[in-house]
Structures are given as C-alpha cells and as structure tokens.
Enzyme design. Structure first.
Site, PDB file in Angstrom:
ATOM      1  N   ASP A   1     -15.621  -3.818  -1.107  1.00 58.40           N
ATOM      2  CA  ASP A   1     -15.807  -3.594   0.332  1.00 58.40           C
ATOM      3  C   ASP A   1     -17.216  -3.925   0.832  1.00 58.40           C
ATOM      4  OD1 ASP A   1     -16.474  -1.373  -1.337  1.00 58.40           O
ATOM      5  OD2 ASP A   1     -16.615  -0.078   0.414  1.00 58.40           O
TER       6      ASP A   1
ATOM      7  N   GLU B   1     -15.439   1.500  -1.743  1.00 55.03           N
ATOM      8  CA  GLU B   1     -16.404   2.349  -2.464  1.00 55.03           C
ATOM      9  C   GLU B   1     -17.318   3.065  -1.476  1.00 55.03           C
ATOM     10  OE1 GLU B   1     -19.671   4.073  -4.002  1.00 55.03           O
ATOM     11  OE2 GLU B   1     -20.001   2.225  -2.902  1.00 55.03           O
TER      12      GLU B   1
END
Ligand SMILES: [Zn+2]
Ligand SMILES: [Zn+2]
Length: 392
Positions: free
Chosen positions: A80, A138
C-alpha cells in the site's frame, strides 16, 4: 548459494526496477491495491509461479515448492501507498493526485517478486516450501491479520516468517537486525468528555468539558513516567482535540483522539487501564461523564533470537558482517508484521536507504525517495533469508 542468488538478482534486476517504477507511478491506498496485485500476478503467471489472490481483498499468497520434505518459510511484502502529494520530481513519480509510495512499499513488493523469480530458478536446490505474502494495508487498518485469519500460515504449516523494511534512518548497504523488541505495539482511542454547556461568564452553572480534557491531558503525562518501569518504553500521545465554538460559550462536550505505544502486552494493559481510570477520575471530579472507545490495533513486533540470527547471516553474506547492526533501541513506530511474529518465530529487518545520515531519507514525506540499486540488495536478502532458514 549466495553466488547463484547474486547472479540471478543481476539477471532479474532490470525487470524488478521496471516493476518498482510501475507500482510507484500508480500508488494505491489500503485495500485498493488492485493494479499493484495485477502487476505482481502478471509476472508470477509469466514464470508459472502458483498463487492464490484476493485474500483479504487484494492480498496474494504465492508458493514455490522445492524438493520434497523440509520446512516451510514465509516472506512478506506490503503493497500500500499513502495519501501524500509527491514532490520528488522523479521521472517515475506518482501519476495519481494525492497518493504516493512515500514509505518504500513499492520497493518491498517489487523486491519480493524478484526474490520469487530467483527462488523459482533454484527450486531443485532446496528442500521445503517458500510462501510469498503480498499484503494490503500495512499503513492503516492492517492487512496481515485478515490474511492470517484466512489461513495463509497453514497447508503447509509455516515454520518461520521473515520481512524487511527499506529504512531511512540507516545508511545504504547496512542492515539492522536485532533480537527481541523491535517495534512498538499500537492502540488508538477516542475519548469524549461530556459536560454541560452554558454562558462563559457563569461557569458555576455548567460542567466545562474543556477543563476536563485539559486535566486529563495533563494527568496522563504521569502514566509513562510513574506507572511503567523506568527502563521500559511507552508513549501516550493525544493527536487531536476539538471542542467549543466561541469565547463566551462553554461547550457541551470535548473530543480527544490519541494513541498508546508499548513493547509488551503487560505494559499495554497498564496504559489502557490508566487511560480509562484517569478519564473516569476526571469525569467524577467535575461531575461530568465520559465515553471511551479504546481499540487494540497492532501488537509489539518482537524478533525471535534464532530467526534474527538467520536473517543476520543472510544479509551478512550480501553486505558483509561489518555492515550488520546487531543491537539498537526499539522504534516506537508500529508494523503489522507483528501479527506474523506473534503466530510464528520470525525476524524483521531494517535495510538502509540513506546516503547521508546528516540528511536522512524521511518516510511519509512528499520528497521521500531512494535509489533503485537497493532493490538488488533487498531481493537477494529476501531470497537468502528463506534459503538460510530452509538449510538450517
Ligand atoms: Zn509507513
Ligand atoms: Zn512502511
């Protein structure tokens, strides 16, 4: 084996750099990593590496089977990006307004694909199974936990987990691999003090929630210094406060948002209980009320000693023993790799990306950038950690 890994890393390097640039140009926020997952799967398909996708929305679990028998090891990367407007001026800068790979996860993902390609070529040279975990989210709500809940650590049962973060506070070509406490656990809380609004000139007819909030903020400063052992680390930060409308009106309520950080579950309990007790005491003192919504987010990240030893051995073969840092104080940032190390023994590595520690690379900043050549170290490091574990 390291020599072979080095040769293969050289072979795949241009492809992995291209993959990193593609991911970097098209950053995606948590649980939206559709295009990133597509780019990863396209290469896995090309090299006939089997995988399962759409785990916890966008997560991927690929698997490389070596010779029969042996153990199973999992390598993890996060995919991400962040809500940051990129200002690096790089030729491969983000093409998406307001989104940027400002933490290095583009590199983690690309390098893990690289490690997969290396290990796939070596699969007749090791015994056991290597799982590659590409996780969403995350940075925010955490993709590791739902991926674990979907069963990625079973069939075959994973014996150890390894991961690595490209790390701005360290110099390029150095790695920090500690045993034990590595990163903090994190909780977040919303707290509302409920008072009774009224005229600013008549406080005795009201219950002032702003004074309650101020008292609370002041009182919790003693929790870390008086409740935790002096040698233990902890943080309580109030990052947001809102209340009131104008100078002569006492508000009805005040809202606070904060975080607690700790390195053990024992201290997590102490921080959580203290926050609740002080809120209760303050509300009682002023005759008001409070609502506390306390959420446990990530557990602390603790490196297993034997796994850390394996990771050190792997990176020492690439960077040289003298460039491995064995001891360091834990970082009070958090990382959801901790959900993996809570389930299995494992180690998390910081790999340096700064060229000058007087002016270190800053994560989450709009100018965050690092040299592609670090991908070469990271993909070899990922591959070597898996091989070292399977061979031991
Ligand atoms: Zn980050
Ligand atoms: Zn990160």
């Amino acid at each position: 084996m390291q020599e072979l890994v080095g040769i293969l890393a050289k072979k795949y390097y241009p492809k992995i750099v291209e993959l990193r640039h593609q991911i970097h140009m098209h950053p995606e926020l948590e649980f939206e990593e559709e295009n990133t997952a597509h780019l990863v799967c396209k290469i896995l398909d090309e090299y006939k590496i089997s995988y399962e996708r759409n785990i916890a929305k966008t997560g991927i679990l690929a698997s490389i089977k070596g010779k029969d028998g042996g153990k199973c090891v999992l390598l993890r990367a996060d995919m991400d990006a962040l809500a940051v407007q990129e200002k690096t001026g790089l030729s491969y800068a983000s093409k998406i307004e307001g989104k940027m790979h400002a933490c290095g996860h583009d590199g983690h993902t690309a390098a893990l694909v690289g490690a997969g390609l290396i290990l796939n070529e070596l699969k007749d040279k090791f015994k056991g199974t290597i799982k590659l975990m590409f996780q969403p989210a995350e940075e925010g709500s955490g993709g590791a936990k739902p991926m674990i809940e979907s069963g990625i650590l079973e069939n075959p049962k994973v014996d150890a987990v390894f991961g690595c973060h490209l790390w701005g506070p360290l110099l390029e070509n150095t790695a920090q691999i500690v045993s034990g406490e590595m990163m903090a656990g994190v909780d977040v809380f919303d707290l509302e003090f409920i008072g009774k609004g009224g005229h600013g000139a008549h406080p005795h007819t009201t219950i002032d929630p702003i004074v309650m909030a101020a008292k609370f903020i002041s009182d919790i400063q003693c929790v870390v210094s008086r409740r935790l052992k002096p040698v233990d680390a902890g943080v309580i930060t109030i990052g947001k406060i809102s209340a009131g409308t104008t100078f002569n009106v006492i508000a009805d309520s005040a809202f606070l948002k904060g975080t607690a950080r700790f390195l053990s579950e024992e201290n997590q309990k102490i921080l959580q209980n203290s926050i609740e007790n002080i809120a209760k005491a303050v509300a009682f003192e002023f005759g008001g009320d409070f609502k506390l919504d306390y959420k446990r987010e990530y557990p602390p990240l603790i490196n297993d000693e034997s796994a850390a030893k394996i990771a050190r051995k792997a990176f020492a073969k690439i960077l040289g023993e003298e460039n491995i840092i064995h001891t360091a104080k834990p970082d009070m940032g958090a990382e959801d790799f901790s959900f993996l190390t809570r389930e299995r023994k494992g180690a998390y590595v910081f790999l340096g990306i700064s060229k000058d520690l007087k002016n270190p690379t800053l994560h989450h900043s709009s100018t965050f950038c690092w040299d592609d050549k670090n991908l070469n170290v990271l993909m070899q490091g990922d591959a070597m950690m898996a091989l070292e574990f399977l061979q031991n």
